[in-house]
Design a protein around this motif. Structure first.
Motif, short mmCIF file in Angstrom:
data_model
loop_
_atom_site.label_atom_id
_atom_site.label_comp_id
_atom_site.label_asym_id
_atom_site.label_seq_id
_atom_site.Cartn_x
_atom_site.Cartn_y
_atom_site.Cartn_z
N ASP C 56 0.84 -1.20 0.00
CA ASP C 56 0.00 0.00 0.00
C ASP C 56 0.87 1.24 0.00
OD1 ASP C 56 -2.30 -1.43 2.43
OD2 ASP C 56 -1.84 -1.92 0.35
N ASP C 75 -4.94 1.11 -1.26
CA ASP C 75 -4.86 -0.29 -0.84
C ASP C 75 -5.72 -1.12 -1.80
OD1 ASP C 75 -7.28 -0.31 1.92
OD2 ASP C 75 -7.40 0.40 -0.13
N LEU C 77 -8.60 -2.47 -1.67
CA LEU C 77 -10.01 -2.11 -1.82
C LEU C 77 -10.15 -0.92 -2.76
CD1 LEU C 77 -12.75 -3.00 -0.78
CD2 LEU C 77 -12.56 -1.31 1.02
N ASP C 194 -7.16 5.93 9.52
CA ASP C 194 -6.43 4.90 10.26
C ASP C 194 -6.37 5.21 11.75
OD1 ASP C 194 -3.08 6.03 9.34
OD2 ASP C 194 -4.88 7.08 10.00
N ARG C 256 -16.02 0.67 3.18
CA ARG C 256 -14.95 1.29 3.96
C ARG C 256 -15.43 1.51 5.40
NH1 ARG C 256 -9.83 1.16 3.36
NH2 ARG C 256 -9.94 1.71 1.18
N THR C 259 -15.09 -1.57 7.26
CA THR C 259 -13.74 -1.87 7.72
C THR C 259 -13.35 -1.00 8.90
OG1 THR C 259 -12.76 -0.28 6.20
CG2 THR C 259 -12.95 -2.53 5.43
N PRO C 494 -7.63 -10.86 -1.79
CA PRO C 494 -7.14 -9.78 -0.91
C PRO C 494 -8.18 -8.71 -0.67
CG PRO C 494 -5.94 -9.81 -2.99
CD PRO C 494 -6.80 -10.99 -3.00
N VAL C 495 -9.02 -8.44 -1.67
CA VAL C 495 -10.04 -7.40 -1.51
C VAL C 495 -11.05 -7.84 -0.46
CG1 VAL C 495 -11.68 -6.00 -2.73
CG2 VAL C 495 -9.74 -6.90 -3.94
N SER C 498 -9.65 -7.61 3.02
CA SER C 498 -9.64 -6.28 3.63
C SER C 498 -11.05 -5.83 3.98
CB SER C 498 -8.96 -5.28 2.69
OG SER C 498 -9.88 -4.68 1.85
N GLY C 501 -12.10 -8.30 7.16
CA GLY C 501 -11.25 -8.37 8.32
C GLY C 501 -10.68 -9.76 8.55
N GLN C 503 -8.24 -13.09 7.29
CA GLN C 503 -6.89 -13.16 6.72
C GLN C 503 -6.96 -13.65 5.29
OE1 GLN C 503 -4.21 -12.08 8.24
NE2 GLN C 503 -5.60 -11.50 9.87
N THR C 504 -6.05 -13.15 4.46
CA THR C 504 -6.09 -13.52 3.04
C THR C 504 -5.98 -15.02 2.78
OG1 THR C 504 -5.02 -11.41 2.61
CG2 THR C 504 -5.16 -12.94 0.79
#
Lengths: 217, 303, 658
Positions: C56, C75, C77, C194, C256, C259, C494-495, C498, C501, C503-504
């Protein structure tokens, strides 16, 4: 020296009260002109121990604009509009005078409780400044002639200026000149507006201007 | 790789038109007639395939594509449906959705081919078709989801493999509801009484028959064959549910399934003989009732 | 990151350049369109790099605005959402370069290009902004730029009204977002994403504010009332961008928010599923009731946003109830549908725009038989219609399949916490699919098939290359996304990670349960095409030496069939509209034939938007009446207004000092 400052302030208060009680427009203009000159003298008196060129120029500008230029502009407008006497105000002259006195009392009461960052030049500065401002607002509210309202706007500006000069130390020249320019433009524009209002409607009675509203009651 | 799945494919492809003759024979017997010979649908198909074609000047390539795409969709769908509890040639998680969507593709192309002719009759049929199938879709998918839940799997093959006598004992009321819902979907999607009358050719009373009014020759053969296949496939979904014969012997299972299929055809014939077509305004009520049955079955299981 | 910012600057600069040379329409078009395409391509490059595994990248600059910082970050997303935004905008710009040429006689072409490029730049900034103030500024610029684009054709009264409706609606939504950011920032002390941390008690209120605020932009029912007004009023390439990607920025904001507000409770999923059902079913029903093709497409966008909400809803349910399969598949379906809908709806609007522009009318009841004169446009419209109904083998099927599969996983998993939503999703999605098929067969059939209902169609002609090329590329996109679905869905891991929440690697393992069946789906689709080819070949062989004649449509013996005998669009939709009459509230005026020799009879139906009629209009009228009673305060006497000020001042002084 504070005696002279107090004298100037008391003169200011008296002229304000006189304005409230006057019905003749030329007299009102002269009162406001006189107030402007007092303001110029007040500037010199407050800064009497540091008479630099800047202060002198400022005082001269104030006297020139508020004491001479604005009154001249407004009397020109008066001549063009050809009005002698004030139209009947919303609050009678005697009642206005009584209310003015009441406002003086209120200003003293309020300023006693107003916390200041540093002590003023004289104990009269804050009350008189507040009083002058309130008088200006009062006259705008109660008088119907557009010209008197402009004069009252000048009185309002005077009150704010007194507040500033009595409390603030070392304002930049630019700010003060900016304020003066502001007032100048406002008066100029208002003068033109009054002229045009009169030309269009044959009077400068603002009550009648409510006919310009968008919708019917 | 065993040959068993392809046996079903072959069986479906060859025997589907027989269902028409079974239904018609049943109706004839109930009406006291002799009825058509059992191989009549094949003779009809052969006759149509030998003919030429007349296309309307209003139509475009969409009209010519309609029967082809529709039959192709059904042929692919045939590869998805299990037979007698054995796996279908193509089986994967979520294939029930693909099955329903392929039926949807068939419907889509039939409707636009009908609209291509610019005729009020076809438009009428198309309008009713989209209405009724929009209402039947939830019934079908909710019903299949209920079977999925009961058997704990997501592929048609494994779902139907899991429907055996033990499962029936456990979930008899639910499966009975599902059987009712799937029967209604079967009748509605295949244009049987009480939803539609396949024997009349009165335009105002038809839904499916009128949509294909302008097709002829090989196109009509494709459409006729596609209707037969659709009967077989939807019937097989129903049979897989109500005939829970899952022994280790493939011949027994296959025979039971085939017998069940014929049984469903006979049942259809009986229903068609005993009832008249319902008024069109009552048909949505029937379809919504089927959806409610499916939803109820699923809800009972999710409890 | 710098590449993306450079792309944004290029977009804005080319917009300015277009305005300065608007004296020459040709150059204005060329500069505006090429700047847009170049900027979008640069941005796509940057997004591709981020999605293919680069870490990122972010940029943080200080800013004097209180609470604000120029904090942008790319990132996965954001990169994922940038793809539809930039891709569709580039194609729409190419389309627009020819579309706008027909306005060059009566309007300046500088402003539409300026605002179009500004819109794209602001959408990019919305997707990468990571500070509340920056986000809101970009949001507002997006709203204003699109407002000016919607009111491009402002000589018409309807367009102006539509512009006002749109402006009010978007600002009401922004007000909710303002409240959202204020509350969130107050708790955490900073507006940087963040650093936002929220207490669980406040999280629900914040979620509701986000749903309303972002939902207004996305088009959730009942906040969708601006969509059917604004999208038809805008020029076609703008409608495509608005419907295809601007709505999705609302979805981006919602994801978003999810997240930021981690660990959602289950009722959030219920709420999203409920909204999805209402939007989906309501949207497609109202689409059935429209005569204006672009209005119909706008309602169809509401429907598809409902489908996306359904996917997000079961995804959130999966996260809340701890069923990873549900979460992964729901989000996969919802996010993939974002891209799919952008492609398909963009294509539909461009095609509808071509038809409307060529024939001069948007009213489908005046069209018919356009396929013969516009074969390419008709063919791509058909592809788009098949895709939007979720039929194999195209891309729409894949995303709906994922959502179905997620719901089915939810139904077979033990436990019953997700029971009712799963039931509702399966039944609702099936119903939506059936109704969508009705809607788009109606649209395609009435516009392109049959015979012409008026002489508008005689003017129809295929548009030029610049308008045809984007449509062909989008149609190819539909086919390609459908064919490469397993790869694309796998790449979403990966999207989804994220967004949920999780893990990939965990997401990837659950996605395998979807990508492996998808391979079978793709093979089945291939098989379908092969069988189609075989059957077509068979038919051709059969008819080879026989006569295939051309005749008339069978007309039951009427010697003179006319175009008026065809089924109209309203008749086609009438059974469904009658069934769902309680939701549609169609108003009907009938003049029945009277007497033995009736002269005239008529039937007029009108289906205004039920939310607008029953909810918003009465509310606004009530507010208006209430405020009118205060009108006596506005008497027009200036000095009394000064009195209000003076009295307030005095009261405040006395109160504070007393």
């Amino acid at each position: 020296m504070s005696v002279w400052v107090d004298t100037a302030l008391v003169l200011l208060a008296l002229t304000s009260l006189l304005l409230v009680a006057s019905s003749r427009l030329t007299r009102c203009i002269r009162i406001v002109a006189f107030q402007g000159s007092i303001l110029g003298v007040l500037t010199l008196l407050v800064h009497h121990d540091e008479l630099v060129l800047r202060t002198l120029m400022l005082a001269a500008a104030i006297v020139a604009l508020k004491g001479a230029a604005f009154p001249w502009l407004l009397s020109r407008v008066l001549q063009d509009a050809d009005v002698r006497r004030e139209v009947e105000p919303l609050v009678g002259y005697i009642s206005s005078l009584l209310i003015g006195t009441l406002m003086l009392a209120v200003s003293f009461w309020l300023s006693a409780r107003l916390p200041l960052p540093r002590p003023a030049v004289s104990s009269l500065v804050v009350p008189i400044a507040l009083f002058t401002t309130l008088i200006g607002l009062f006259v705008i509210v109660t008088r119907r002639t557009a010209l008197t309202q402009v004069l009252a706007y000048l009185v309002l500006e005077n009150g704010i200026y007194v507040f500033g000069v009595g409390l603030v130390q070392g304002t930049p020249m630019l700010v003060e000149l900016g304020v003066l320019l502001d007032v100048f433009v406002a008066v100029f524009v208002m003068g033109i507006a009054i002229f045009h209002i009169n030309r269009e409607f044959d009077h400068i009675d603002t009550e009648q201007l409510t006919l310009l509203k968008d919708w019917a009651e | 790789m065993s040959l068993a799945p392809f046996v079903h494919l072959l069986l479906a492809l060859v025997c589907a038109p027989l269902l028409f003759s079974v239904i018609n024979r049943t109706k004839a017997m109930i009406a006291g007639r002799d009825g058509q010979v059992l191989l009549q649908p094949y003779y009809d198909l052969a006759k149509l395939l030998k003919k030429g074609a007349v296309y309307s000047g209003t139509t475009t390539w969409v009209f010519r594509a309609g029967p082809v795409v529709g039959l192709a969709a059904l042929l692919v769908a045939t590869a998805l449906v299990p037979f007698g509890g054995r796996a279908a040639p193509v089986a994967f998680a979520g294939d029930l959705i693909l099955f329903a969507s392929l039926l949807g593709l068939l419907r889509f192309f039939t409707v636009i081919a009908a609209l291509d002719t610019g005729s009020s009759f076809e438009g009428m049929g198309a309008s009713r078709e989209v209405t009724f199938s929009a209402l039947a879709e939830p019934a079908l998918l909710l019903g299949l989801a209920a079977v999925a839940r009961q058997t704990g799997s997501l592929s048609l093959s494994t779902m139907y493999a899991g429907v055996d006598l033990d499962t029936w004992v456990v979930a008899a009321p639910v499966f009975a509801l599902l059987a009712g819902a799937l029967l209604v979907v079967f009748l509605a999607e295949n244009a049987r009484i009480p939803v539609d009358d396949p024997t009349t050719h009165l335009e105002l009373t038809m839904i499916h028959e009128v949509m294909v009014l302008d097709h002829g020759g090989p196109d009509l053969a494709f459409i006729l064959y596609a209707s037969a296949l659709k009967l077989w496939l939807l019937g097989m979904l129903l049979v897989g549910l109500v005939v829970p014969v899952r022994t280790a012997n493939p011949w027994l299972d296959g025979g039971a399934a085939t017998a069940g299929m014929i049984g469903v055809a006979i049942l259809t014939g009986i229903i068609e003989s005993c009832m008249a077509r319902w008024r069109l305004t009552r048909v949505p009520q029937l379809l919504v009732a089927a959806s409610v049955l499916s939803a109820l079955a699923l809800a009972l299981m999710l409890r | 990151m710098l590449l993306l910012l450079g792309a944004t600057v290029l977009l804005v600069a080319s917009g300015f350049a277009a305005v300065t040379i608007q004296q020459s329409p040709r150059w204005c078009n060329a500069v505006g369109a090429s700047g847009a395409v170049a900027g979008c391509l640069l941005g796509l490059l940057s997004a591709l790099r981020a999605l293919l595994g680069a870490s990122d990248s972010s940029l943080r600059l200080a800013w004097e605005v209180p609470g604000g910082a120029f904090f942008v970050q790319m990132d996965v997303l954001s990169a994922f959402f940038l793809f539809p935004v930039l891709g569709l905008s580039a194609l729409a710009a190419v389309y627009g370069s020819e579309y706008l040429r027909h306005y060059q006689q009566r309007k300046w072409l500088g402003p539409p290009w300026f605002f179009f490029n500004l819109l794209v730049a602001s959408m990019v900034l919305v997707v990468v902004a990571r500070n509340g103030v920056l986000f809101l500024i970009a949001w507002e610029v997006m709203a204003l730029a699109s407002f000016f684009l919607v009111t491009f054709d402002d000589e018409s009264v309807e367009v102006r009204e539509a512009g006002w409706t749109y402006l009010v609606a978007t600002h009401v939504g922004t007000a909710f977002l303002l409240a959202f950011f204020v509350l969130a920032g107050r708790a955490s002390g900073s507006l940087d994403f963040d650093r936002l941390s929220v207490a669980p008690t406040e999280a629900s209120l914040l979620f509701l504010l986000a749903v309303v605020g972002f939902g207004t932009k996305a088009g959730f029912a009942p906040f969708h009332v601006w969509l059917p007004e604004a999208h038809p009023a805008a020029p076609s390439h703008v409608s495509a961008v608005m419907s295809g990607v601007m709505l999705k920025t609302g979805i981006y904001g919602l994801v978003r928010t999810l997240t930021i507000l981690a660990s959602p409770p289950a009722w959030w999923g219920w709420l999203l599923c409920g909204i999805g059902l209402v939007s989906g079913i309501g949207g497609v029903l109202f689409a059935l009731a429209q005569r204006d093709v672009k209005r119909m497409l706008a309602y169809s966008s509401v429907e598809n946003i409902g489908i996306i909400a359904l996917g997000l809803g079961i995804g959130v349910l999966g996260v809340a109830t701890g069923v990873p399969a549900l979460a992964v598949l729901g989000f996969a379906g919802g996010l993939l549908h974002v891209v799919n809908h952008a492609v398909v709806k963009g294509l539909l609007f461009l095609a509808a725009g071509s038809v409307a522009h060529a024939t001069g009318t948007r009213d489908i009841e005046r069209l018919g038989g356009a396929m013969k004169r516009m074969p390419y446009t008709g063919a791509v419209f058909l592809i788009a219609a098949i895709a939007i109904c979720g039929l194999p083998p195209l891309n729409g099927f894949v995303s709906e399949w994922l959502i179905f599969l997620g719901a089915l996983h939810g139904s077979i998993s033990p436990g019953r916490s997700a029971a009712i939503p799963v039931l509702a999703v399966i039944g609702g999605l099936a119903l939506i699919g059936g109704l969508a098929a009705a809607c788009f067969t109606r649209a395609f059939g009435v516009v392109f098939l049959g015979t012409a209902r008026s002489d508008h169609v005689t003017r129809a002609h295929e548009p030029g290359l610049a308008m045809r090329l984007p449509m062909l590329l989008l149609a190819a996109g539909c086919v390609l996304i459908g064919s490469f679905a397993p790869l694309l869905v796998g790449g979403l891991a990966p999207v989804i990670a994220s967004a949920t929440g999780l893990q990939t690697p965990q997401v990837a393992t659950h996605l395998v349960s979807a990508t492996r069946p998808l391979q079978y789906v793709v093979w089945s689709a291939l098989g379908l095409l092969v069988v189609v080819a075989l059957l077509a070949g068979l038919r051709r062989a059969l008819l080879a030496d026989r006569r295939a004649e051309v005749g008339l449509t069978w007309d039951c013996g009427y010697v003179q069939p006319s175009a008026r005998m065809q089924y109209t669009a309203s008749s086609f939709a009438q059974p469904l509209m009658h069934l769902f009459g309680v939701l549609l509230q169609t108003q009907q005026r009938t003049v029945t034939p009277a007497g033995f020799f009736p002269r005239a009879a008529s039937l007029i139906t009108k289906t205004p938007d039920v939310c607008a009629e029953r909810l918003y209009q009465p509310a606004f009228r009530g507010i208006g009446r209430g405020l009118s009673s205060l009108r006596w305060l506005q008497h027009g006497r200036v000095h009394l207004y000064v009195l209000y000020i003076a009295v307030t001042l005095l009261v405040l002084l006395v109160w504070k000092l007393g």
